[in-house]
Enzyme design. Structure first.
Site, PDB file in Angstrom:
ATOM      1  N   GLN A 103      24.819 -42.517  53.188  1.00 13.76           N
ATOM      2  CA  GLN A 103      24.909 -43.473  52.070  1.00 13.76           C
ATOM      3  C   GLN A 103      25.312 -44.841  52.618  1.00 13.76           C
ATOM      4  O   GLN A 103      26.347 -45.388  52.261  1.00 13.76           O
ATOM      5  CB  GLN A 103      25.956 -43.007  51.053  1.00 13.76           C
ATOM      6  CG  GLN A 103      25.512 -41.902  50.144  1.00 13.76           C
ATOM      7  CD  GLN A 103      24.447 -42.363  49.137  1.00 13.76           C
ATOM      8  OE1 GLN A 103      24.340 -43.539  48.813  1.00 13.76           O
ATOM      9  NE2 GLN A 103      23.676 -41.421  48.661  1.00 13.76           N
ATOM     10  N   SER A 104      24.486 -45.400  53.484  1.00 13.86           N
ATOM     11  CA  SER A 104      24.899 -46.612  54.196  1.00 13.86           C
ATOM     12  C   SER A 104      24.501 -47.887  53.459  1.00 13.86           C
ATOM     13  O   SER A 104      23.307 -48.140  53.247  1.00 13.86           O
ATOM     14  CB  SER A 104      24.273 -46.594  55.593  1.00 13.86           C
ATOM     15  OG  SER A 104      24.373 -47.861  56.194  1.00 13.86           O
ATOM     16  N   ASN A 105      25.481 -48.703  53.133  1.00 10.06           N
ATOM     17  CA  ASN A 105      25.198 -50.028  52.568  1.00 10.06           C
ATOM     18  C   ASN A 105      24.476 -50.893  53.601  1.00 10.06           C
ATOM     19  O   ASN A 105      23.600 -51.682  53.267  1.00 10.06           O
ATOM     20  CB  ASN A 105      26.504 -50.720  52.163  1.00 10.06           C
ATOM     21  CG  ASN A 105      27.275 -49.921  51.139  1.00 10.06           C
ATOM     22  OD1 ASN A 105      26.740 -49.579  50.084  1.00 10.06           O
ATOM     23  ND2 ASN A 105      28.518 -49.582  51.447  1.00 10.06           N
TER      24      ASN A 105
ATOM     25  N   TYR B 148      16.826 -46.695  49.721  1.00 11.23           N
ATOM     26  CA  TYR B 148      15.991 -46.693  50.937  1.00 11.23           C
ATOM     27  C   TYR B 148      14.547 -46.427  50.528  1.00 11.23           C
ATOM     28  O   TYR B 148      13.610 -47.040  51.026  1.00 11.23           O
ATOM     29  CB  TYR B 148      16.370 -45.590  51.942  1.00 11.23           C
ATOM     30  CG  TYR B 148      17.806 -45.501  52.386  1.00 11.23           C
ATOM     31  CD1 TYR B 148      18.637 -46.610  52.396  1.00 11.23           C
ATOM     32  CD2 TYR B 148      18.331 -44.279  52.820  1.00 11.23           C
ATOM     33  CE1 TYR B 148      19.950 -46.496  52.828  1.00 11.23           C
ATOM     34  CE2 TYR B 148      19.623 -44.164  53.253  1.00 11.23           C
ATOM     35  CZ  TYR B 148      20.437 -45.267  53.248  1.00 11.23           C
ATOM     36  OH  TYR B 148      21.738 -45.135  53.671  1.00 11.23           O
TER      37      TYR B 148
END
Ligand SMILES: *Cc1c(COP(=O)(O)O)cnc(C)c1O
Length: 335
Positions: free
Chosen positions: A75-77, A116
């Site tokens: 869950q990368s910003n 994404y």
């Protein structure tokens, strides 16, 4: 400092606001709380990586890249915003996602993961926690280069001396705004993760001879290794700026008490802090970074580290899309 010497793209058309949080201040009964709203930066859903990407993407474009490759958690910003910047620039983007929590990748998960897909990522590679993520990014880059493409690797969190320039710029922007507002800040509180934000902001503050203490709240590492990471990046960043490092090691302050069981793992303090800020200020914090940092600030106010009558500035680095991957946590804890 002459930041204009470095190539830069612009993704935010304004200075992010600094707001006084009257309701939260009254509720906690401690110092006056101000917030620098970097959650309102440009690119899809904003957040601190936007500032780093202004410099990183300019470097990628200067080097003729047609594809950017970066890495992050599931869950990368940072992955979401790198992809968003690539969309803006007409480049392709490929992501290496590390399952820091075992089996945490779900192709159809919400939050950043959904974005994404929505933003049109070209490829996603999922690797196990603790694997050689940099090696995997290089492998992806080599494969693209073999096809005649021009890959550019952005390190995790965009935290090298190029990305960290974005937070030197933020420190200068903040000092200018506080002067305009006539507010004298006693403490700055920010999240310390891959360290670009902490190192950049501290270098910007000290490089401008402003002696406002900066407190970092770790969301992953213990205090000693996090301090080394931040301080090491301060050194490389000041070399890039052709400055003598204006930061002394003891000025790198990191609290590690608010990490809980580990990176991205919820804590009760995080849930309480995210709820409190939502219900007093209608501002969305995030579960992985700013929620834990806010929990830290609240605790440090309770312990009297930040006192009534003082002015504190909390840097809101964004991340709210991740909330939508944590709805179960919020519905279950403290129903
Ligand atoms: C990446 C991130 C941070 C941490 O910033 P670093 O520069 O990696 O230390 C803080 N908050 C949010 C929302 C982030 O996405």
């Amino acid at each position: 400092m002459n930041l204009a010497q470095f190539p830069r793209r612009r993704y935010t058309a304004y200075r992010t606001p600094i707001e006084k949080l009257e309701n939260l201040t009254a509720c906690l009964g401690g110092p006056n709380i101000y917030m620098k709203r970097d959650d309102l930066l440009g690119l899809a859903a904003g957040g601190n990586k936007t500032r780093k990407l202004e410099f990183l993407m300019a470097d990628a474009l200067a080097k003729g890249a047609d594809t950017v490759i970066t890495c992050g958690a599931v869950q990368s910003n940072h992955c979401r915003l790198t992809l968003a910047a690539a969309v803006k620039e007409g480049l392709k983007c490929q992501l290496v996602l590390e399952q820091r929590v075992p089996n945490s990748y779900n192709r159809y998960a919400s939050g950043n993961n959904f974005l994404y897909d929505l933003l049109g990522v070209e490829a996603v590679y999922v690797v196990e926690g603790g694997s050689d993520v940099a090696g995997k990014m290089q492998e992806v880059a080599d494969a693209l280069a073999a096809q005649g493409r021009k890959p550019y690797i952005i390190p995790g969190g965009g935290s090298n001396e190029i990305g960290a320039l974005g937070y030197v710029a933020c420190a200068e922007e903040t000092l200018g705004q506080l002067f305009d507002m006539g507010v004298n800040i006693d403490h700055i509180i920010l999240t310390s993760g891959s360290a670009g934000t902490h190192a950049g902001f501290l270098t910007g503050i000290k490089g401008n001879n402003a002696h406002i203490p900066v407190t970092g709240i770790s969301i992953n590492r213990k205090s000693a290794p996090q301090t080394d990471l931040v301080y090491g990046l301060c050194g490389r960043l000041s070399a890039k700026l052709q400055l003598e490092n204006p930061v002394q090691k003891e000025e790198v302050v990191v609290y590690d008490e608010y990490v809980g069981e580990g990176y991205s793992r919820p804590t009760q303090g995080m849930v309480d802090a995210v709820r409190l800020v939502a219900r007093t200020e209608a501002i969305l914090m995030d579960p992985v970074y700013t929620g834990k940092t806010m929990a830290g600030m609240i605790d440090l106010i309770k312990k009297g580290v930040f006192k009534k009558g003082e002015n504190v500035l909390f840097l809101h680095t964004g991340g709210s899309p991740a909330l939508f991957a944590y709805t179960d946590t919020f519905f279950e804890i403290n129903k």
